[in-house]
Design a protein around this motif. Structure first.
Motif, PDB file in Angstrom:
ATOM      1  N   ILE A 130       0.749  -0.974  -0.089  1.00 60.73           N
ATOM      2  CA  ILE A 130      -0.134  -0.034   0.004  1.00 60.73           C
ATOM      3  C   ILE A 130       0.777   1.669  -0.118  1.00 60.73           C
ATOM      4  N   ASP A 131       1.960   1.369   0.134  1.00 56.94           N
ATOM      5  CA  ASP A 131       2.767   2.008   0.376  1.00 56.94           C
ATOM      6  C   ASP A 131       2.494   2.984  -0.992  1.00 56.94           C
ATOM      7  N   GLN A 132       2.605   2.762  -2.157  1.00 56.73           N
ATOM      8  CA  GLN A 132       2.478   3.574  -3.478  1.00 56.73           C
ATOM      9  C   GLN A 132       1.047   3.836  -3.670  1.00 56.73           C
ATOM     10  N   LEU A 133       0.297   3.533  -2.732  1.00 58.23           N
ATOM     11  CA  LEU A 133      -1.370   3.280  -2.849  1.00 58.23           C
ATOM     12  C   LEU A 133      -1.546   5.202  -2.393  1.00 58.23           C
ATOM     13  N   PRO A 134      -2.364   6.169  -2.995  1.00 58.15           N
ATOM     14  CA  PRO A 134      -3.219   7.301  -2.750  1.00 58.15           C
ATOM     15  C   PRO A 134      -3.266   7.391  -1.193  1.00 58.15           C
ATOM     16  N   VAL A 135      -3.434   8.332  -0.091  1.00 54.63           N
ATOM     17  CA  VAL A 135      -4.242   7.854   1.256  1.00 54.63           C
ATOM     18  C   VAL A 135      -5.428   7.605   0.545  1.00 54.63           C
ATOM     19  N   TRP A 136      -6.280   8.171   0.320  1.00 57.06           N
ATOM     20  CA  TRP A 136      -8.186   7.668   0.166  1.00 57.06           C
ATOM     21  C   TRP A 136      -7.862   6.043  -0.747  1.00 57.06           C
ATOM     22  N   GLU A 137      -6.877   5.521  -1.147  1.00 58.21           N
ATOM     23  CA  GLU A 137      -7.077   4.285  -1.641  1.00 58.21           C
ATOM     24  C   GLU A 137      -6.344   3.400  -0.096  1.00 58.21           C
ATOM     25  N   ARG A 138      -5.581   3.489   0.628  1.00 55.70           N
ATOM     26  CA  ARG A 138      -5.525   2.664   1.535  1.00 55.70           C
ATOM     27  C   ARG A 138      -6.478   2.145   3.174  1.00 55.70           C
ATOM     28  N   GLU A 139      -7.007   2.612   3.187  1.00 58.08           N
ATOM     29  CA  GLU A 139      -8.357   2.149   4.459  1.00 58.08           C
ATOM     30  C   GLU A 139      -7.655   1.940   5.611  1.00 58.08           C
ATOM     31  N   THR A 140      -6.570   2.705   5.853  1.00 57.54           N
ATOM     32  CA  THR A 140      -5.932   3.186   7.131  1.00 57.54           C
ATOM     33  C   THR A 140      -6.300   4.833   7.325  1.00 57.54           C
ATOM     34  N   PRO A 141      -7.521   5.749   7.390  1.00 56.42           N
ATOM     35  CA  PRO A 141      -7.821   6.735   8.517  1.00 56.42           C
ATOM     36  C   PRO A 141      -6.978   7.114   9.449  1.00 56.42           C
ATOM     37  N   MET A 142      -6.158   8.399   9.463  1.00 55.17           N
ATOM     38  CA  MET A 142      -5.454   8.678  10.499  1.00 55.17           C
ATOM     39  C   MET A 142      -6.722  10.069  11.225  1.00 55.17           C
TER      40      MET A 142
END
Ligand code: ADP
Ligand code: ADP
Length: 225
Positions: A67-79
């Motif tokens: 996931i390190d190449q994915l943009p924020v909104w595609e990561r399913e890891t909200p902060m």
């Protein structure tokens, strides 16, 4: 079984090494607390997980997928932020619905899910109020609701309870534990509070000078001489 794998993450700002080496295998539904002195790289590590910071080295995989190449909104890891990035000119409900709107969830469904979380976090009475007019603790709950409404697989939290009074902080700890149990959410949780780490975490990671210094159960970390 590893759910979230951090492998050799590193981040420098110019010549300054903020995170030298961070590796950790996190199980599905595990609650990880990250602790350590100010400036040791906790927030930078969390930001790399969230996709808000690009790692210089290393890999992040979620359920076997890079996931390190994915943009924020595609990561399913909200902060969930300590400095809460809410939209000040929107109401509480609009803030909570925003992420669902971005994901194309229909209006009625958005409303239902948002109101459910406002209720659970005890902020329904403020639903139509502008967030600019809320107290710090109320805003912190809105920030939590905004992430939780997305039913994320992984939730990243940077001192999410720091602005709450003791009573509300304890109540929220209970809510977070319940989420872990009921929804199987994986938590990565930065805190300075030993009591929070002790009551919430399955494992505690102690960072120092940009590196992982110790990993263990709260009992191992806090009670052993
Ligand atoms: P912590 O969360 O453990 O307090 P941080 O991860 O926020 O630590 O910061 C680690 C170090 O990196 C600190 O010394 C901080 O000043 C530095 N740092 C963080 N972000 C930046 C940045 N964008 N530019 C330069 N230095 C930074
Ligand atoms: P925390 O106390 O939660 O670790 P800080 O207040 O130290 O957070 O930092 C807030 C944000 O400012 C961080 O996201 C970090 O990237 C940025 N930051 C921290 N230190 C520096 C710095 N020396 N230069 C530029 N940006 C920084």
């Amino acid at each position: 079984n590893t759910h979230l794998k951090l492998d050799g993450l590193a981040k420098s700002y110019g010549n300054f090494i903020a995170v030298e080496e961070f590796s950790l295998d996190i199980c599905e539904g595990e609650f990880i607390a990250i602790m350590g002195p100010s400036g040791c790289g906790k927030t930078t590590s969390l930001r790399m997980l969230a996709g808000l910071e690009t790692a210089d080295r290393g890999e992040i995989t979620l359920a076997g997928k890079r996931i390190d190449q994915l943009p924020v909104w595609e990561r399913e890891t909200p902060m969930v932020w300590q400095s809460l990035a809410l939209f000040p000119f929107m109401t509480v409900r609009e803030n909570v619905e925003f992420g669902l709107q971005m994901r194309g969830v229909a209006r009625a469904e958005r409303r239902r899910r948002a109101d459910d979380w406002l209720e659970r976090l005890g902020i329904s009475t403020y639903a139509d109020r502008n967030v600019a007019r809320l107290s710090g603790g109320q805003r912190q709950r809105v920030a939590l609701a905004r992430s939780l409404v997305l039913e994320p697989k992984v939730l990243l939290l940077d001192e999410p309870l720091s602005a709450l009074d003791a009573h509300m902080a304890i109540k929220m700890q209970g809510e977070l534990k319940k989420l872990q149990r009921e929804l199987g959410i994986t938590f990565v949780y930065v805190t300075h509070s030993h009591s929070e780490a002790f009551s919430l975490a399955d494992r505690v990671v102690i960072m120092n000078l940009g590196k992982v210094e110790q990993i263990g159960s709260p009992q191992d970390i806090f009670l052993r001489p």
